[in-house]
Design a protein around this motif. Structure first.
Motif, PDB file in Angstrom:
ATOM      1  N   GLY A   1      -9.809   4.941  -9.815  1.00  0.00           N
ATOM      2  CA  GLY A   1      -8.506   5.598  -9.872  1.00  0.00           C
ATOM      3  C   GLY A   1      -7.973   6.000  -8.504  1.00  0.00           C
ATOM      4  N   GLY A   2      -8.353   5.230  -7.468  1.00  0.00           N
ATOM      5  CA  GLY A   2      -7.956   5.581  -6.114  1.00  0.00           C
ATOM      6  C   GLY A   2      -6.671   4.942  -5.639  1.00  0.00           C
ATOM      7  N   LEU A   3      -5.931   4.302  -6.553  1.00  0.00           N
ATOM      8  CA  LEU A   3      -4.686   3.642  -6.172  1.00  0.00           C
ATOM      9  C   LEU A   3      -3.482   4.492  -6.566  1.00  0.00           C
ATOM     10  CD1 LEU A   3      -5.442  -0.040  -7.291  1.00  0.00           C
ATOM     11  CD2 LEU A   3      -5.882   1.032  -5.077  1.00  0.00           C
ATOM     12  N   GLN A   4      -2.473   4.528  -5.706  1.00  0.00           N
ATOM     13  CA  GLN A   4      -1.224   5.226  -6.020  1.00  0.00           C
ATOM     14  C   GLN A   4      -0.324   4.312  -6.851  1.00  0.00           C
ATOM     15  OE1 GLN A   4       0.289   7.397  -2.220  1.00  0.00           O
ATOM     16  NE2 GLN A   4      -0.538   5.438  -1.547  1.00  0.00           N
ATOM     17  N   SER A   5       0.504   4.894  -7.700  1.00  0.00           N
ATOM     18  CA  SER A   5       1.485   4.085  -8.419  1.00  0.00           C
ATOM     19  C   SER A   5       2.618   3.711  -7.469  1.00  0.00           C
ATOM     20  CB  SER A   5       2.050   4.848  -9.611  1.00  0.00           C
ATOM     21  OG  SER A   5       2.922   5.885  -9.176  1.00  0.00           O
ATOM     22  N   ALA A   6       3.280   2.607  -7.782  1.00  0.00           N
ATOM     23  CA  ALA A   6       4.411   2.175  -6.960  1.00  0.00           C
ATOM     24  C   ALA A   6       5.529   3.206  -6.989  1.00  0.00           C
ATOM     25  CB  ALA A   6       4.925   0.823  -7.453  1.00  0.00           C
ATOM     26  N   GLU A   7       5.746   3.823  -8.146  1.00  0.00           N
ATOM     27  CA  GLU A   7       6.828   4.804  -8.292  1.00  0.00           C
ATOM     28  C   GLU A   7       6.555   6.059  -7.469  1.00  0.00           C
ATOM     29  OE1 GLU A   7       6.913   1.838 -11.300  1.00  0.00           O
ATOM     30  OE2 GLU A   7       5.286   3.224 -10.782  1.00  0.00           O
ATOM     31  N   GLU A   8       5.316   6.528  -7.503  1.00  0.00           N
ATOM     32  CA  GLU A   8       4.933   7.704  -6.723  1.00  0.00           C
ATOM     33  C   GLU A   8       5.098   7.425  -5.227  1.00  0.00           C
ATOM     34  OE1 GLU A   8       0.899  10.407  -5.884  1.00  0.00           O
ATOM     35  OE2 GLU A   8       0.766   8.531  -7.012  1.00  0.00           O
ATOM     36  N   THR A   9       4.673   6.243  -4.808  1.00  0.00           N
ATOM     37  CA  THR A   9       4.760   5.889  -3.395  1.00  0.00           C
ATOM     38  C   THR A   9       6.211   5.744  -2.956  1.00  0.00           C
ATOM     39  OG1 THR A   9       2.649   4.718  -3.627  1.00  0.00           O
ATOM     40  CG2 THR A   9       3.941   4.280  -1.644  1.00  0.00           C
ATOM     41  N   ALA A  10       7.037   5.153  -3.811  1.00  0.00           N
ATOM     42  CA  ALA A  10       8.452   4.977  -3.476  1.00  0.00           C
ATOM     43  C   ALA A  10       9.129   6.328  -3.265  1.00  0.00           C
ATOM     44  CB  ALA A  10       9.159   4.195  -4.571  1.00  0.00           C
ATOM     45  N   ALA A  11       8.818   7.287  -4.113  1.00  0.00           N
ATOM     46  CA  ALA A  11       9.415   8.620  -3.978  1.00  0.00           C
ATOM     47  C   ALA A  11       9.004   9.275  -2.665  1.00  0.00           C
ATOM     48  CB  ALA A  11       9.010   9.497  -5.166  1.00  0.00           C
TER      49      ALA A  11
ATOM     50  N   HIS B   1      12.259  -7.140  -3.826  1.00  0.00           N
ATOM     51  CA  HIS B   1      12.669  -6.060  -4.735  1.00  0.00           C
ATOM     52  C   HIS B   1      12.342  -6.334  -6.201  1.00  0.00           C
ATOM     53  CE1 HIS B   1      15.765  -9.033  -5.313  1.00  0.00           C
ATOM     54  NE2 HIS B   1      16.203  -8.376  -6.374  1.00  0.00           N
ATOM     55  N   THR B   2      11.721  -7.459  -6.493  1.00  0.00           N
ATOM     56  CA  THR B   2      11.552  -7.848  -7.896  1.00  0.00           C
ATOM     57  C   THR B   2      10.288  -7.295  -8.541  1.00  0.00           C
ATOM     58  OG1 THR B   2      10.445  -9.913  -7.239  1.00  0.00           O
ATOM     59  CG2 THR B   2      12.840  -9.982  -7.555  1.00  0.00           C
ATOM     60  N   ARG B   3       9.362  -6.774  -7.743  1.00  0.00           N
ATOM     61  CA  ARG B   3       8.120  -6.255  -8.324  1.00  0.00           C
ATOM     62  C   ARG B   3       7.483  -5.247  -7.375  1.00  0.00           C
ATOM     63  NH1 ARG B   3       3.417 -10.905  -7.722  1.00  0.00           N
ATOM     64  NH2 ARG B   3       3.540 -11.136  -5.457  1.00  0.00           N
ATOM     65  N   GLY B   4       6.500  -4.535  -7.901  1.00  0.00           N
ATOM     66  CA  GLY B   4       5.696  -3.644  -7.087  1.00  0.00           C
ATOM     67  C   GLY B   4       6.482  -2.544  -6.398  1.00  0.00           C
ATOM     68  N   LEU B   5       6.095  -2.251  -5.172  1.00  0.00           N
ATOM     69  CA  LEU B   5       6.721  -1.178  -4.413  1.00  0.00           C
ATOM     70  C   LEU B   5       8.190  -1.469  -4.146  1.00  0.00           C
ATOM     71  CD1 LEU B   5       6.517   1.470  -2.838  1.00  0.00           C
ATOM     72  CD2 LEU B   5       5.672   0.144  -0.877  1.00  0.00           C
ATOM     73  N   GLY B   6       8.529  -2.720  -3.890  1.00  0.00           N
ATOM     74  CA  GLY B   6       9.930  -3.073  -3.643  1.00  0.00           C
ATOM     75  C   GLY B   6      10.811  -2.789  -4.838  1.00  0.00           C
ATOM     76  N   ARG B   7      10.327  -3.109  -6.017  1.00  0.00           N
ATOM     77  CA  ARG B   7      11.101  -2.827  -7.233  1.00  0.00           C
ATOM     78  C   ARG B   7      11.253  -1.319  -7.426  1.00  0.00           C
ATOM     79  NH1 ARG B   7      11.976  -5.672 -12.291  1.00  0.00           N
ATOM     80  NH2 ARG B   7      12.630  -4.162 -13.865  1.00  0.00           N
ATOM     81  N   ALA B   8      10.162  -0.583  -7.209  1.00  0.00           N
ATOM     82  CA  ALA B   8      10.233   0.868  -7.374  1.00  0.00           C
ATOM     83  C   ALA B   8      11.237   1.488  -6.402  1.00  0.00           C
ATOM     84  CB  ALA B   8       8.854   1.484  -7.174  1.00  0.00           C
TER      85      ALA B   8
END
Length: 241
Positions: A207-217, A9-16
């Protein structure tokens, strides 16, 4: 009370994901090697190396997970922590990286899923989310270890679903290609070891990568939907087409 157990949960998708559920008022228990700088009275953090199976088994035997879940009205376990190493062809893989990958990507999620079901209060709904990967469903050179570990989570989800536990839903969900430190590690790999490195470099540059926040939502919306658990091995891109 809604409760989330999340690894990495400290970084990346887990944090988001952790931040999103905290904003929604959930109680969150984060398990990781380090501590996040998030400040919330609803966040509890446990510093643990999830690749150390003995340490995780000892913590699970402590009763702290059962205590956290004692007053839960619903539970989500998100097995998010993972590693792509070794990014290497067979014959060029470091044994230490393979051992760590299997422990972190497979052993830890299986131990936590078992413990969460054993510790939940009777009949409280439990959702188990394994963060999977398309690498577990397609053949990629250099990812025989990573792909095998993610395929193992797919099959674990299928088998648990077949057991028919009351008020339990489980899915291994591929999240797409997310712009995290893991992607940076992939792009830094030696192309002689990992022939697919240019593909991931091009995704970043284009620009083909999703943001962690967008993916978390998107993941949270999927978990909350009636479709969660219908497919033991799913892809978020099929849900958001």
């Amino acid at each position: 009370m809604k409760k989330l157990i999340i690894t990495g949960h400290t970084r990346g998708l887990g944090r988001a994901l952790a931040e999103l559920y905290l904003q929604r008022g959930w109680q969150v228990l984060g398990l990781a090697r380090g501590r996040a700088d998030m400040v919330s009275p609803k966040l509890r953090q446990v510093r643990i190396d999830l690749a150390d199976g003995a340490a995780l088994a000892a913590w699970l035997s402590s009763g702290l997970l059962r205590d956290f879940l004692a007053d839960a009205g619903s539970i989500l376990l998100a097995n998010n922590a993972g590693t792509v190493s070794p990014n290497a062809l067979l014959g060029r893989q470091r044994p230490s990286e393979t051992l760590s990958a299997v422990a972190l990507n497979v052993t830890a999620p299986l131990l936590l899923a078992n413990a969460a079901l054993a510790a939940r209060p009777a009949r409280v709904p439990l959702d188990i989310l394994h963060i999977g990967s398309g690498a577990g469903r397609k053949n990629y050179p250099g990812w025989s270890v990573y792909g095998a570990t993610k395929a193992a989570l797919d099959h674990h989800a299928r088998c648990v679903a077949a057991e028919g536990h009351e008020n339990v839903r489980i899915t291994c969900l591929a999240p797409g290609v997310v712009d995290t430190a893991m992607q940076g590690e992939i792009r830094a790999a030696d192309e002689a070891d990992f022939p697919m490195r240019p593909r991931f470099a091009a995704l970043k540059e284009g620009g083909g990568l999703q943001s962690a926040e967008e993916t978390a939502a998107k993941i949270a919306a999927y978990v909350e939907s009636a479709r969660f658990g219908e497919e033991a091995a799913a892809d978020i891109r099929d849900f958001w087409h």
